[in-house]
Design an enzyme around this catalytic site. Structure first.
Site, short mmCIF file in Angstrom:
data_model
loop_
_atom_site.label_atom_id
_atom_site.label_comp_id
_atom_site.label_asym_id
_atom_site.label_seq_id
_atom_site.Cartn_x
_atom_site.Cartn_y
_atom_site.Cartn_z
CG ASP A 287 -2.17 0.61 0.88
OD1 ASP A 287 -2.13 1.79 0.47
OD2 ASP A 287 -3.31 0.19 1.13
CG HIS A 321 -1.51 1.51 -3.22
ND1 HIS A 321 -1.34 0.50 -4.00
CD2 HIS A 321 -2.61 1.16 -2.58
CE1 HIS A 321 -2.24 -0.25 -3.88
NE2 HIS A 321 -3.04 -0.21 -2.94
#
Length: 545
Positions: A287, A321
């Site tokens: 993430d 991300h």
């Protein structure tokens, strides 16, 4: 011309203020030399014996003795939760592996926080609360055994990996697209407000979905004088490193590592912390890589603790991300943050600033300098006030609708992004060079971007913004219709904008609210067409000189 000079004068003021942001050195904790070897407290390194009591006994004895070093020697050490105490340096020798057990019963449900709100969670493998002078140092590895906790989407695995996951046990969602490690985990995924401690709810009320309430690997809450140095933190059940409401935090030379498919597998989330130095560290996670937070929505605003006085330097982020991220839970605000000399390779987004209506909070005085990027999947630089709580890059076949644009009243729940200086950026490969999307009722304001060379599929997109400057920017873009798209934005200035020769269209100006867009020292003749106006925009909105 006078209007143009006024615009540039205001932007120069922003740049000079940002360049002068100076942060004081962060105090680093110091420890007595007394050493407490966990072996002396009954620990065994056979990978089978559960060392929870031995390690915590060593930590407690060290703290009660005035502090010192708790030594994790070379070896494979299986354990349950470890709670750090004041004046303790947990030191992992080289080739020491601190492995947290797959037995979830060892991690009781406790009252904690998740994504900025009070929530029931399983106790974190490593934690500390209200501790002073604490550290985790050395050259060993801390493994959170995250695979036994995490759900996994089928689309993120190869066919072989998916078959292996199914063979390991667990259960599938109704659509057969997500694997869960247990029925309890699946039930939690479809439970409204799972784990949220509102009203009269306590942690015990969520025992039936315990497996779903994954812990962050490391959580330090309200601690002061904290050091993380040299250790590898990997395979976290949820976030990897989570300092929360801490003061005087130093993180250096760490390696935060997770599988790329690790849901919520952030590298480090610095939440509502003050006086922070993060340097010389590497992140390769599932993430966001390096993330700044400060609480979510009304609860975060009531906490009222911004993350402030932060230096991030000399860090590398691989898969993530976002390379450096602020938000989306930034309701307490974020300010006085310097990000310098960092490299992002293969991240979904490079510099990622995200929020949404309901958050509130002000993010301001952010300085980013000397950032190298390569193979960015989405945007090199993104400011977005329509965060959708989804992966930034859609999976194959996934359809997403554009957000509904509507003008709403400004309240304390309206977020703000303002006063950023982003300079000396080189990016080789991205979907979009720069994407700025504010709200009709709250523009993204006062962003200065200087000295950038970006190779991307698309150029600059600017929506609902006010006071944005681009100086000495070179765009090498595959799609040139247009190179720059501006919608309902004002006070947008370009100085020395360079782009592909023979571009189809240089500027698309859209919307009745577009005005005071100025372009100087830029060769408009390189494009087949300079400008196209639509949706109520007129030629009065743009001045090219």
């Amino acid at each position: 011309m006078k209007r143009c000079l006024l615009i540039f004068a205001s932007l120069v003021t922003i740049s000079s203020v940002m360049a002068q942001v100076t942060l004081l050195p962060v105090p680093v904790p110091k420890f007595k030399k007394d050493t407490f070897n966990i072996v002396q407290f009954g620990a065994k390194s056979d990978g089978l014996f559960l060392n929870t009591k031995a390690i915590n006994d060593a930590v407690n004895a060290c703290s009660k003795n005035g502090g010192g070093v708790v030594l994790i020697p070379n070896g494979f050490w299986l354990t349950g939760p470890v709670v750090l105490q004041s004046n303790v340096n947990l030191y992992l020798s080289k080739n020491a592996l601190l492995q947290f057990t797959a037995d979830k019963t060892q991690f009781p449900l406790i009252e904690s926080f998740w994504e900025g709100v009070a929530a029931a969670r399983n106790q974190s493998p490593i934690s500390a609360t209200n501790a002073t002078n604490i550290a985790i140092t050395g050259a060993g590895i801390i493994d959170g055994n995250g695979d036994v906790w995490r759900a996994i989407k089928k689309d993120k695995l190869t066919e072989t990996q998916w078959k292996a996951k199914l063979a390991s046990g667990g259960v599938l969602s109704d659509d057969k697209k997500t694997w869960f490690p247990s029925a309890s985990s699946l039930k939690g995924s479809i439970t409204k407000d799972a784990g949220v401690l509102n009203g009269n709810k306590t942690a015990k009320d969520f025992e039936d979905i315990k497996d779903f309430l994954r812990p962050n690997l490391l959580v330090f809450t309200k601690c002061k004088n904290v050091l993380l140095d040299g250790v590898t933190f990997q395979n976290s059940p949820a976030w990897n490193l989570h300092p929360l409401m801490c003061e005087n935090l130093t993180v250096r030379n760490v390696y935060a590592k997770n599988p790329w498919y690790a849901q919520n597998g952030d590298g480090i989330d610095i939440e509502s912390c003050k006086n922070v130095l993060l340097e010389n560290s590497t992140f390769d996670v599932g993430d966001d890589g390096i993330c700044i937070k400060s609480g979510k929505d009304e609860e975060g605003r009531k906490r009222g603790m911004p993350t402030e006085n932060v230096t991030v330097r000399n860090c590398v982020v691989y898969h993530a991300h976002g390379g450096f991220v602020i938000g989306s839970e930034m309701s307490g605000g974020a300010k006085n943050i310097n990000v310098t000399n960092c490299t992002f390779i293969g991240t979904d987004i490079g510099l990622r600033f995200k929020t949404t209506r309901g958050r509130g909070g002000i993010v301001e005085n952010i300085y980013c300098d000397n950032i190298n990027m390569k193979d960015i999947v989405g945007e090199a630089i993104l400011f977005d006030m329509y965060y959708m709580a989804k992966d930034p890059v859609p999976l194959a076949g996934e359809q997403r609708d554009a957000p509904k644009v509507e003008l709403l009243p400004v309240t304390d729940a309206t977020p703000q992004f303002k006063n950023f200086l982003v300079k000396n950026i080189v990016c080789d490969g991205a979907e979009k060079a720069v994407f700025i999307r504010g709200l009709p009722e709250m523009s993204i304001k006062n962003i200065a971007m200087e000295n950038m060379v970006i190779k991307a599929k698309r150029g600059i997109i600017c929506e609902e913004a006010d006071g944005i400057s681009f100086k000495n920017v070179q765009l090498i873009v595959a799609e040139t219709n247009p190179v720059v798209a501006i919608q309902n934005s004002k006070n947008i200035a370009f100085d020395k904008l360079d782009y592909n020769s023979n571009a189809d269209l240089l500027f698309s100006i859209k919307g009745v609210n577009c005005k005071a867009i100025t372009v100087v020292n830029s060769d408009g003749s390189k494009a087949k067409a300079k400008v196209e106006f639509s949706a109520g925009a007129t030629d009065k909105a743009l001045m090219i000189k």
